[in-house]
Design a protein around this motif. Sequence first.
Motif, mmCIF file in Angstrom:
data_model
loop_
_atom_site.group_PDB
_atom_site.id
_atom_site.type_symbol
_atom_site.label_atom_id
_atom_site.label_comp_id
_atom_site.label_asym_id
_atom_site.label_seq_id
_atom_site.Cartn_x
_atom_site.Cartn_y
_atom_site.Cartn_z
ATOM 1 N N ALA A 186 17.807 59.454 30.546
ATOM 2 C CA ALA A 186 18.663 59.266 31.718
ATOM 3 C C ALA A 186 20.070 58.881 31.276
ATOM 4 N N VAL A 187 21.047 59.651 31.726
ATOM 5 C CA VAL A 187 22.439 59.437 31.339
ATOM 6 C C VAL A 187 22.984 58.193 32.052
ATOM 7 N N ALA A 188 23.770 57.381 31.315
ATOM 8 C CA ALA A 188 24.431 56.219 31.919
ATOM 9 C C ALA A 188 25.939 56.331 31.687
ATOM 10 N N ILE A 189 26.717 56.038 32.740
ATOM 11 C CA ILE A 189 28.166 56.256 32.696
ATOM 12 C C ILE A 189 28.928 54.949 32.896
ATOM 13 N N LEU A 190 29.875 54.687 31.995
ATOM 14 C CA LEU A 190 30.751 53.518 32.148
ATOM 15 C C LEU A 190 32.179 54.011 32.401
ATOM 16 N N GLY A 191 32.820 53.484 33.440
ATOM 17 C CA GLY A 191 34.184 53.886 33.749
ATOM 18 C C GLY A 191 35.177 52.769 33.496
ATOM 19 N N THR A 192 36.381 53.127 33.023
ATOM 20 C CA THR A 192 37.450 52.128 32.872
ATOM 21 C C THR A 192 38.549 52.364 33.908
ATOM 22 N N VAL A 193 38.293 53.256 34.858
ATOM 23 C CA VAL A 193 39.289 53.553 35.899
ATOM 24 C C VAL A 193 38.722 53.120 37.255
ATOM 25 N N PRO A 194 39.597 52.698 38.186
ATOM 26 C CA PRO A 194 39.095 52.240 39.486
ATOM 27 C C PRO A 194 38.414 53.367 40.262
ATOM 28 N N ALA A 195 37.331 53.041 40.962
ATOM 29 C CA ALA A 195 36.607 54.047 41.742
ATOM 30 C C ALA A 195 37.326 54.379 43.043
ATOM 31 N N GLN A 196 38.427 53.680 43.335
ATOM 32 C CA GLN A 196 39.196 53.983 44.544
ATOM 33 C C GLN A 196 40.198 55.122 44.309
ATOM 34 N N HIS A 197 40.296 55.596 43.058
ATOM 35 C CA HIS A 197 41.172 56.727 42.762
ATOM 36 C C HIS A 197 40.335 57.993 42.661
ATOM 37 N N SER A 198 40.974 59.133 42.820
ATOM 38 C CA SER A 198 40.272 60.407 42.828
ATOM 39 C C SER A 198 39.378 60.584 41.589
ATOM 40 N N LEU A 209 25.798 59.322 40.924
ATOM 41 C CA LEU A 209 24.939 59.304 42.116
ATOM 42 C C LEU A 209 24.386 60.693 42.437
ATOM 43 N N GLN A 210 25.222 61.705 42.353
ATOM 44 C CA GLN A 210 24.800 63.052 42.736
ATOM 45 C C GLN A 210 23.891 63.710 41.708
ATOM 46 N N ASN A 211 23.944 63.226 40.465
ATOM 47 C CA ASN A 211 23.169 63.888 39.417
ATOM 48 C C ASN A 211 22.006 63.044 38.911
ATOM 49 N N GLY A 212 21.771 61.896 39.572
ATOM 50 C CA GLY A 212 20.648 61.050 39.156
ATOM 51 C C GLY A 212 20.913 60.261 37.892
ATOM 52 N N TYR A 213 22.212 60.020 37.540
ATOM 53 C CA TYR A 213 22.549 59.204 36.370
ATOM 54 C C TYR A 213 22.776 57.769 36.837
ATOM 55 N N ALA A 214 22.890 56.862 35.855
ATOM 56 C CA ALA A 214 23.183 55.461 36.172
ATOM 57 C C ALA A 214 24.663 55.182 35.946
ATOM 58 N N LEU A 215 25.205 54.227 36.714
ATOM 59 C CA LEU A 215 26.588 53.802 36.482
ATOM 60 C C LEU A 215 26.583 52.364 35.998
ATOM 61 N N SER A 216 27.630 51.984 35.269
ATOM 62 C CA SER A 216 27.749 50.590 34.838
ATOM 63 C C SER A 216 28.556 49.830 35.875
ATOM 64 N N ALA A 217 27.989 48.690 36.338
ATOM 65 C CA ALA A 217 28.703 47.865 37.317
ATOM 66 C C ALA A 217 29.590 46.850 36.612
ATOM 67 N N ASP A 218 29.441 46.713 35.299
ATOM 68 C CA ASP A 218 30.142 45.649 34.569
ATOM 69 C C ASP A 218 31.655 45.816 34.607
ATOM 70 N N GLN A 219 32.339 44.676 34.528
ATOM 71 C CA GLN A 219 33.793 44.722 34.407
ATOM 72 C C GLN A 219 34.126 45.339 33.071
#
Lengths: 463, 85
Positions: A186-198, A209-219
């Motif tokens: 299962a793929v897990a994704i960490l983002g360093t950009v705000p989710a309020q931007h495109s 969410l659409q592909n069944g992967y996990a996201l990181s909630a951490d700061q």
Amino acid sequence: MNDAAFPLLGCDPSAVATTVLAYRRGAPIFANEYLRDVYSVAQNLPAATYVLNVCGDRYNIAVLLAAVMLKKKISLLPPNTAAQTLQTLVESYGDVVIVGDNISIGAGNQVPEFVTAISLESLRTSLFAGSTPVPSFSGEQLVGILFTSGSTGEPTPNPRTWGALCAGVRAEAKALMLEGLCQEGAVAILGTVPAQHSYGLESTLALPLQNGYALSADQSFYSADIAVALTHMPRPRVLVTTPFHLKLLLDAEATNLPKLDLVVSATAPLSPQLALKAEAVLGAPVREIYGCTEAGQIASRRTTEGEAWTLFPNVRLEKRGDTTWVADGHVGDARALGDVIEITSDQHFLLHGRAGDLINVAGKRTSLAHLNFHLNSIDGVEDGVFVMPSAADDDLIVRLTAYVVTRELTAEQILAALRSRIDAVFLPRPIRLMSELPRNQTGKLTQQAMNELSVENVASESK
Amino acid sequence: MTEAELALAEIVVKTLNLEVAADEIDPDAPIYGEGLGLDSIDILEISLAISKQYGFQLKSDDENNKTIYKSLRNLSAHIEKSRTK
């Protein structure tokens, strides 16, 4: 095609109890917990048409976004949390409630203290008691409204439909070749950009969410945060970031960086040197996404393989005069792009920088006209202009310079006035006070006169 | 301003190409927002300079995070406590 319904989650609906939707400090949050949170927040949402989402935790952003859709309300995704931005949005939309979380609201946090915001935690106190199936939404329903800076200073709304967002990130999963990674787990994704931007909305939130992967909630603010949050996720792991964050991450020598499986970069072109270094250090391919708030993401490339971009499936480019338009595929109706583009084949193009007076600082876009409007709206500023110096290093952030004519204000006072009006990344450094600007007889500032101002600026700095 | 605070002020001025002299910075003024007027991009650039100079990494989950940026003095005190070189 975008009016078809898409489910909120792409995972198997019968497996929500075992599908990890997010990781917070290494602890999994399962999809069924997410659904319960979504239904709980939805039932407690105040009766306003618009919900301004200023949450800081990525999982919370995802909960609020879905709860708002469930109640057929509309999310406003602010470009920043500056007081004036929030105030302008509240004034323009009227029937608005601001919802944040304990990362974004409260003493010492991003949202100014005098802004009245409800905490998401308080909306989750009474839990939804009924069944919580994976909801489906019509492709025509709005996910929310994103904002870019207009030339007159008002934030320009860019509504994004659920259909366009879902079709876009399903195409993205193909373009990034994530299906291959899924074979390994299962793929897990960490983002360093705000989710309020495109870019953040697509690649750090809708893509998982659409592909069944996990996201990181951490700061994931400091390089050390990013390194720790990455080790909190099992492989295969993906980092969604920007050239600036990537450069800092690789420069932070003491950081113990775990091996990655894919690095995604967007907001500004990545230099081939940095891409090569990132691939060597992180042990993963680096792929770039190209897009804009108006159309969403439309193309990708692996930086180390060459400078040409490949369009997402079925997306088409077209020249009308000097402007390039994008249409079809998940984009739908034609939209103008703000970049100078050279089409090299049906599926490929080269990027030659921003068109006109549009600028990009740290992945945030605005126009010089927008900044000049705000500068000249300050009481005591007689004349003023922003100038974008040419970039010395592709991957570092270039700061703007402002030239200002004023008899009564100091540079500090001008900066303070600008701070409440524009995003912090566009604040000028330095501010040069002038007796007059080199306007020609028709009152225009020619490009040449502006370039000479910049050169003088550089010359005086190197003294 | 203490010697350690002045050294930190010099790093901040040099890293961010600020237009003030290091010894003109008010060690009690807030670093973020008003005061020195830095934004989150600046803070990231300073954090890199700090990691190189002092051999430790700033983190968001540090319990003192909200007080660290209240002033250059607080940040300096945090560095003196955490530095490895």
